[in-house]
Design a protein around this motif. Structure first.
Motif, PDB file in Angstrom:
ATOM      1  N   PRO A  45       8.738  -5.160 -33.429  1.00  0.00           N
ATOM      2  CA  PRO A  45       9.297  -4.109 -34.301  1.00  0.00           C
ATOM      3  C   PRO A  45       9.556  -4.564 -35.732  1.00  0.00           C
ATOM      4  O   PRO A  45       9.428  -3.773 -36.666  1.00  0.00           O
ATOM      5  N   VAL A  46       9.899  -5.849 -35.920  1.00  0.00           N
ATOM      6  CA  VAL A  46      10.154  -6.335 -37.284  1.00  0.00           C
ATOM      7  C   VAL A  46       8.887  -6.269 -38.128  1.00  0.00           C
ATOM      8  O   VAL A  46       8.932  -5.924 -39.311  1.00  0.00           O
ATOM      9  N   LEU A  47       7.730  -6.586 -37.529  1.00  0.00           N
ATOM     10  CA  LEU A  47       6.462  -6.468 -38.269  1.00  0.00           C
ATOM     11  C   LEU A  47       6.214  -5.033 -38.699  1.00  0.00           C
ATOM     12  O   LEU A  47       5.760  -4.772 -39.812  1.00  0.00           O
ATOM     13  N   ILE A  48       6.521  -4.093 -37.819  1.00  0.00           N
ATOM     14  CA  ILE A  48       6.324  -2.671 -38.148  1.00  0.00           C
ATOM     15  C   ILE A  48       7.311  -2.250 -39.236  1.00  0.00           C
ATOM     16  O   ILE A  48       6.929  -1.585 -40.205  1.00  0.00           O
ATOM     17  N   GLN A  49       8.572  -2.671 -39.104  1.00  0.00           N
ATOM     18  CA  GLN A  49       9.583  -2.343 -40.124  1.00  0.00           C
ATOM     19  C   GLN A  49       9.215  -2.915 -41.485  1.00  0.00           C
ATOM     20  O   GLN A  49       9.499  -2.316 -42.517  1.00  0.00           O
ATOM     21  N   CYS A  50       8.580  -4.083 -41.474  1.00  0.00           N
ATOM     22  CA  CYS A  50       8.207  -4.731 -42.747  1.00  0.00           C
ATOM     23  C   CYS A  50       6.977  -4.104 -43.386  1.00  0.00           C
ATOM     24  O   CYS A  50       6.629  -4.458 -44.511  1.00  0.00           O
ATOM     25  N   GLY A  51       6.292  -3.212 -42.665  1.00  0.00           N
ATOM     26  CA  GLY A  51       5.178  -2.491 -43.273  1.00  0.00           C
ATOM     27  C   GLY A  51       3.798  -2.961 -42.878  1.00  0.00           C
ATOM     28  O   GLY A  51       2.828  -2.665 -43.588  1.00  0.00           O
ATOM     29  N   PHE A  52       3.663  -3.672 -41.750  1.00  0.00           N
ATOM     30  CA  PHE A  52       2.332  -4.134 -41.350  1.00  0.00           C
ATOM     31  C   PHE A  52       1.359  -2.967 -41.167  1.00  0.00           C
ATOM     32  O   PHE A  52       0.197  -3.052 -41.567  1.00  0.00           O
ATOM     33  N   LEU A  53       1.846  -1.855 -40.620  1.00  0.00           N
ATOM     34  CA  LEU A  53       0.958  -0.698 -40.431  1.00  0.00           C
ATOM     35  C   LEU A  53       0.559  -0.078 -41.767  1.00  0.00           C
ATOM     36  O   LEU A  53      -0.521   0.502 -41.884  1.00  0.00           O
ATOM     37  N   ASP A  54       1.404  -0.219 -42.786  1.00  0.00           N
ATOM     38  CA  ASP A  54       1.030   0.222 -44.143  1.00  0.00           C
ATOM     39  C   ASP A  54      -0.115  -0.636 -44.676  1.00  0.00           C
ATOM     40  O   ASP A  54      -1.025  -0.138 -45.356  1.00  0.00           O
ATOM     41  N   PHE A  55      -0.048  -1.945 -44.370  1.00  0.00           N
ATOM     42  CA  PHE A  55      -1.134  -2.850 -44.758  1.00  0.00           C
ATOM     43  C   PHE A  55      -2.438  -2.432 -44.070  1.00  0.00           C
ATOM     44  O   PHE A  55      -3.503  -2.391 -44.701  1.00  0.00           O
ATOM     45  N   VAL A  56      -2.351  -2.111 -42.778  1.00  0.00           N
ATOM     46  CA  VAL A  56      -3.544  -1.671 -42.032  1.00  0.00           C
ATOM     47  C   VAL A  56      -4.096  -0.395 -42.647  1.00  0.00           C
ATOM     48  O   VAL A  56      -5.314  -0.246 -42.827  1.00  0.00           O
ATOM     49  N   GLN A  57      -3.210   0.528 -43.008  1.00  0.00           N
ATOM     50  CA  GLN A  57      -3.654   1.774 -43.636  1.00  0.00           C
ATOM     51  C   GLN A  57      -4.321   1.504 -44.980  1.00  0.00           C
ATOM     52  O   GLN A  57      -5.321   2.126 -45.326  1.00  0.00           O
ATOM     53  N   GLN A  58      -3.781   0.566 -45.733  1.00  0.00           N
ATOM     54  CA  GLN A  58      -4.386   0.197 -47.018  1.00  0.00           C
ATOM     55  C   GLN A  58      -5.791  -0.361 -46.799  1.00  0.00           C
ATOM     56  O   GLN A  58      -6.721  -0.045 -47.542  1.00  0.00           O
ATOM     57  N   ALA A  59      -5.945  -1.188 -45.763  1.00  0.00           N
ATOM     58  CA  ALA A  59      -7.274  -1.718 -45.442  1.00  0.00           C
ATOM     59  C   ALA A  59      -8.233  -0.582 -45.091  1.00  0.00           C
ATOM     60  O   ALA A  59      -9.411  -0.612 -45.468  1.00  0.00           O
ATOM     61  N   ARG A  60      -7.738   0.419 -44.376  1.00  0.00           N
ATOM     62  CA  ARG A  60      -8.580   1.578 -44.029  1.00  0.00           C
ATOM     63  C   ARG A  60      -8.986   2.353 -45.280  1.00  0.00           C
ATOM     64  O   ARG A  60     -10.123   2.806 -45.394  1.00  0.00           O
ATOM     65  N   LEU A  61      -8.039   2.519 -46.199  1.00  0.00           N
ATOM     66  CA  LEU A  61      -8.347   3.249 -47.438  1.00  0.00           C
ATOM     67  C   LEU A  61      -9.420   2.535 -48.252  1.00  0.00           C
ATOM     68  O   LEU A  61     -10.205   3.181 -48.951  1.00  0.00           O
ATOM     69  N   TRP A  62      -9.447   1.201 -48.144  1.00  0.00           N
ATOM     70  CA  TRP A  62     -10.477   0.424 -48.823  1.00  0.00           C
ATOM     71  C   TRP A  62     -11.766   0.360 -47.984  1.00  0.00           C
ATOM     72  O   TRP A  62     -12.705  -0.323 -48.351  1.00  0.00           O
ATOM     73  N   ALA A 178      -9.373  -5.220 -54.018  1.00  0.00           N
ATOM     74  CA  ALA A 178     -10.429  -4.915 -54.991  1.00  0.00           C
ATOM     75  C   ALA A 178     -11.380  -6.103 -55.141  1.00  0.00           C
ATOM     76  O   ALA A 178     -12.608  -5.929 -55.178  1.00  0.00           O
ATOM     77  N   LYS A 179     -10.826  -7.318 -55.212  1.00  0.00           N
ATOM     78  CA  LYS A 179     -11.659  -8.511 -55.359  1.00  0.00           C
ATOM     79  C   LYS A 179     -12.554  -8.699 -54.137  1.00  0.00           C
ATOM     80  O   LYS A 179     -13.752  -8.980 -54.252  1.00  0.00           O
ATOM     81  N   ALA A 180     -11.978  -8.528 -52.946  1.00  0.00           N
ATOM     82  CA  ALA A 180     -12.765  -8.670 -51.714  1.00  0.00           C
ATOM     83  C   ALA A 180     -13.857  -7.612 -51.640  1.00  0.00           C
ATOM     84  O   ALA A 180     -14.986  -7.896 -51.230  1.00  0.00           O
ATOM     85  N   ASP A 181     -13.533  -6.393 -52.076  1.00  0.00           N
ATOM     86  CA  ASP A 181     -14.522  -5.311 -52.058  1.00  0.00           C
ATOM     87  C   ASP A 181     -15.702  -5.636 -52.971  1.00  0.00           C
ATOM     88  O   ASP A 181     -16.859  -5.440 -52.605  1.00  0.00           O
ATOM     89  N   LEU A 182     -15.395  -6.174 -54.150  1.00  0.00           N
ATOM     90  CA  LEU A 182     -16.441  -6.551 -55.101  1.00  0.00           C
ATOM     91  C   LEU A 182     -17.317  -7.665 -54.529  1.00  0.00           C
ATOM     92  O   LEU A 182     -18.549  -7.599 -54.569  1.00  0.00           O
TER      93      LEU A 182
END
Length: 200
Positions: A45-62, A178-182
């Motif tokens: 739960p601490v990983l989820i509270q810290c925003g790990f799923l937001d990171f996953v969503q950001q990866a999806r958006l990229w 952005a750097k990884a995408d390039l």
């Protein structure tokens, strides 16, 4: 470290209402040490509270395929570069921890130790860590495998030290994505001309 570094975006999934990491060798470049290493680990739960799923969503958006940007997939997989960065750059330079035996792998030792002190069954710790839970007649033929919900309960029962964890801020990592995408776009163009390099 290799199990984490080689995660694909869709390896983060909900099973039985619990967010889990699906540790597999099903996708290009993924590998595991043994068959016990294949498992679904519930997210703490601490990983989820810290925003790990937001990171996953950001990866999806990229529109990423693999989860972590900027990880180099070497001959032994992506774990070498991730481990080198953590051990040399983060642990030694930023945290000032210079004891040679303290490495990324130390997390496994800490996890097992705190799990045992929290009275989580050794067999359940083994399942979470990707080790064999034993081959007794009882275990092989009669004991039903632990579900993600069972393992999540075990994970939540472990008393970890209280550490302040900063909340994930997506803007902090936009440059890395952005750097990884390039770089990956450039590599894709090279692969179209010369063929893709082989992954383990």
């Amino acid at each position: 470290v290799n199990e984490l570094a080689q995660l694909y975006v869709d390896d983060v999934q909900q099973l039985g209402g619990r967010w889990c990491l699906d540790i597999t060798r099903d996708r290009p470049g993924q590998r595991l040490k043994n068959r016990q290493s294949r498992r679904c680990i519930p997210l703490h739960p601490v990983l989820i509270q810290c925003g790990f799923l937001d990171f996953v969503q950001q990866a999806r958006l990229w529109r990423r395929t693999t989860l972590f940007p900027g990880v180099v997939w070497g001959e032994n997989g992506p774990g070498d570069t991730a481990g080198d960065w953590f051990n040399r750059t983060y642990l030694r330079k930023r945290c000032g921890i210079n004891t040679p035996t303290r490495t990324f792998h130390s997390f496994r030792h800490c996890f097992a130790t705190f799990g045992e002190r929290s009275k989580v069954l050794d067999t359940r710790l083994a399942l979470l860590l990707g080790h064999s839970a034993g081959q007794s007649v009882l275990r092989v033929h009669y004991v039903k495998l632990a579900t993600p919900a069972d393992l999540s309960d075990d994970l939540n029962a472990i008393a970890f030290p209280n550490i302040e964890h900063p909340k994930y801020v997506p803007e902090t990592y936009e440059k890395a994505f952005a750097k990884a995408d390039l770089e990956e776009s450039r590599q894709a163009r090279l692969n179209a001309v010369y063929g893709a390099p082989r992954r383990g």
